[in-house]
Motif scaffolding. Structure first.
Motif, short mmCIF file in Angstrom:
data_model
loop_
_atom_site.label_atom_id
_atom_site.label_comp_id
_atom_site.label_asym_id
_atom_site.label_seq_id
_atom_site.Cartn_x
_atom_site.Cartn_y
_atom_site.Cartn_z
N ALA A 197 0.94 -1.26 -0.16
CA ALA A 197 -0.03 0.10 -0.03
C ALA A 197 0.91 1.31 0.03
CB ALA A 197 -1.10 0.05 1.26
N ASP A 198 1.87 1.42 0.82
CA ASP A 198 2.87 2.31 0.74
C ASP A 198 3.43 2.53 -0.60
OD1 ASP A 198 3.00 3.22 3.68
OD2 ASP A 198 3.62 1.09 3.87
N PHE A 199 4.03 1.63 -1.02
CA PHE A 199 4.71 1.53 -2.54
C PHE A 199 3.78 2.24 -3.41
CE2 PHE A 199 5.72 -0.90 -6.49
CZ PHE A 199 6.97 -0.26 -6.81
N PHE A 200 2.50 1.62 -3.61
CA PHE A 200 1.46 2.04 -4.67
C PHE A 200 1.13 3.50 -4.48
CE2 PHE A 200 0.19 -2.70 -4.82
CZ PHE A 200 0.89 -3.03 -5.65
N ALA A 201 0.89 4.08 -3.18
CA ALA A 201 0.51 5.40 -2.84
C ALA A 201 1.75 6.28 -3.39
CB ALA A 201 0.29 5.35 -1.35
N LYS A 202 2.82 6.08 -2.93
CA LYS A 202 3.88 6.81 -3.25
C LYS A 202 3.89 6.93 -4.85
CE LYS A 202 6.71 5.63 0.50
NZ LYS A 202 7.83 4.93 1.04
N LEU A 203 3.79 5.83 -5.67
CA LEU A 203 3.88 5.80 -6.95
C LEU A 203 2.58 6.80 -7.75
CD1 LEU A 203 4.43 2.09 -8.12
CD2 LEU A 203 6.10 4.05 -8.42
N ILE A 204 1.60 6.69 -6.93
CA ILE A 204 0.64 7.40 -7.41
C ILE A 204 0.76 8.98 -7.14
CG2 ILE A 204 -2.09 8.05 -7.06
CD1 ILE A 204 -2.61 5.04 -6.62
N HIS A 205 1.15 9.13 -5.86
CA HIS A 205 1.54 10.62 -5.57
C HIS A 205 2.33 11.43 -6.60
CE1 HIS A 205 2.16 13.82 -2.95
NE2 HIS A 205 3.46 13.85 -2.93
N ASN A 206 3.44 10.55 -7.16
CA ASN A 206 4.34 11.12 -7.86
C ASN A 206 3.82 11.16 -9.32
OD1 ASN A 206 6.65 11.21 -5.89
ND2 ASN A 206 7.42 9.26 -6.36
N SER A 245 -8.07 -0.78 -2.37
CA SER A 245 -8.08 0.61 -2.92
C SER A 245 -8.34 1.76 -1.76
CB SER A 245 -9.44 0.66 -3.87
OG SER A 245 -9.23 -0.13 -4.99
N ALA A 246 -8.94 1.18 -0.55
CA ALA A 246 -9.22 2.11 0.56
C ALA A 246 -7.77 2.25 1.13
CB ALA A 246 -10.16 1.48 1.44
N LEU A 247 -7.03 1.14 1.36
CA LEU A 247 -5.70 1.32 1.81
C LEU A 247 -4.74 2.14 1.31
CD1 LEU A 247 -5.08 -2.55 2.81
CD2 LEU A 247 -5.93 -0.52 4.29
N ILE A 248 -4.86 2.13 0.14
CA ILE A 248 -4.03 3.18 -0.81
C ILE A 248 -4.66 4.63 -0.73
CG2 ILE A 248 -3.17 3.84 -3.43
CD1 ILE A 248 -3.75 0.59 -4.04
N ALA A 249 -5.80 4.68 -1.07
CA ALA A 249 -6.24 5.92 -0.69
C ALA A 249 -6.08 6.59 0.56
CB ALA A 249 -7.90 5.97 -0.76
N LYS A 250 -5.98 5.92 1.63
CA LYS A 250 -5.78 6.32 3.14
C LYS A 250 -4.11 6.78 3.17
CE LYS A 250 -5.96 5.02 8.06
NZ LYS A 250 -6.43 4.00 8.79
N LYS A 251 -3.17 5.84 2.45
CA LYS A 251 -1.97 6.32 2.52
C LYS A 251 -1.57 7.68 1.66
CE LYS A 251 -0.06 2.58 4.79
NZ LYS A 251 0.64 2.53 5.77
N LEU A 252 -2.24 7.58 0.45
CA LEU A 252 -2.04 8.69 -0.46
C LEU A 252 -2.50 10.05 0.26
CD1 LEU A 252 -1.46 9.82 -3.12
CD2 LEU A 252 -3.64 9.21 -3.92
#
Length: 242
Positions: free
Chosen positions: A106-115, A145-152
């Motif tokens: 989730a951390d990895f995916f959120a960082k990729l989306i953020h960038n 998807s909720a986990l990624i959204a929360k991290k993002l």
């Protein structure tokens, strides 16, 4: 200075006791989530690509490239960002994230989306995600998807709304169905949470999902938000079929 040095020593000790491993082959790595060999297997989507749906082109067409599908029928959403192509490797890591409790991703995916959304991240007022039906959520125990959204939301310092869209119907998995079957499957599946009607009016919303196939799920969610006066709907997905 002392605390910084102490933290460095602690991290070194933790690295010895609990070394970082590639999530695929378990090889010990200095940092990150994958060894160099497996990281190379991720097929990132890069420009040139459709400015609306992120469909990658083999060569540059013009400054504002739009694919034939988006030209023939503009999607309900305003812009979709996809991180990588859906291939055997991305399928595996997403499957592990969804079903094998590899929640660290989730951390990895959120960082990729953020960038990847920096061009419009300042315009986003709220983040949400494609919801699971309560029965599926109980069996899976979490919404990926909720986990990624929360991290993002934490990384970008943006407000998150957890129940903006509600999944009313426990639909069949989309990948089991034909294109027409997918549309039928989603009829009446989602409803807008009316308590947020004033909140999202004239606001820009970012919706997170894992995989974009035909786009039926995303279209359905985007249509609901636009119908309830959202100004713009942005979509971010991990992978899309090409």
């Amino acid at each position: 200075m002392y605390l910084k040095k102490l933290k460095s020593i602690l991290n070194y000790i933790i690295g010895i006791i609990m070394p970082n491993n590639c999530l695929i082959c378990k090889k010990i790595i200095a940092n990150g989530y994958f060894c160099q060999e497996h990281f190379k297997e991720i097929d990132f989507i890069s420009e040139p690509s459709c400015t609306i749906c992120s469909y990658p082109f083999e060569f540059e067409i013009e400054e504002d490239e739009i694919c034939a599908k988006c030209l023939s029928k503009k999607p309900q959403y305003d812009e979709l960002t996809a991180i990588f192509k859906y291939n055997d490797f991305s399928k595996k890591i997403i499957f592990d994230f969804k079903y094998n409790d590899k929640l660290i991703l989730a951390d990895f995916f959120a960082k990729l989306i953020h960038n990847s959304i920096k061009d419009y991240s300042d315009d986003i007022n709220f983040i949400s995600f494609v919801p699971l039906h309560k029965k599926r959520l109980r069996s899976r125990k979490y919404n990926q998807s909720a986990l990624i959204a929360k991290k993002l939301a934490k990384i970008s310092k943006t407000n998150i709304v957890f129940d903006l869209i509600i999944r009313k119907k426990n639909t069949k998995p989309q990948f089991l169905l034909s294109k027409s079957g997918r549309k039928e499957n989603l009829k009446g599946a989602f409803i807008f949470n009316k308590k947020y009607q004033d909140l999202i009016k004239n606001k820009n919303i970012l919706i997170i999902d894992d995989v974009f196939t035909t786009g039926a799920t995303i279209e359905s969610c985007s249509k609901i938000l636009k119908k309830n006066k959202a100004k713009k709907v942005y979509i971010a997905v991990l992978a899309r079929r090409v």
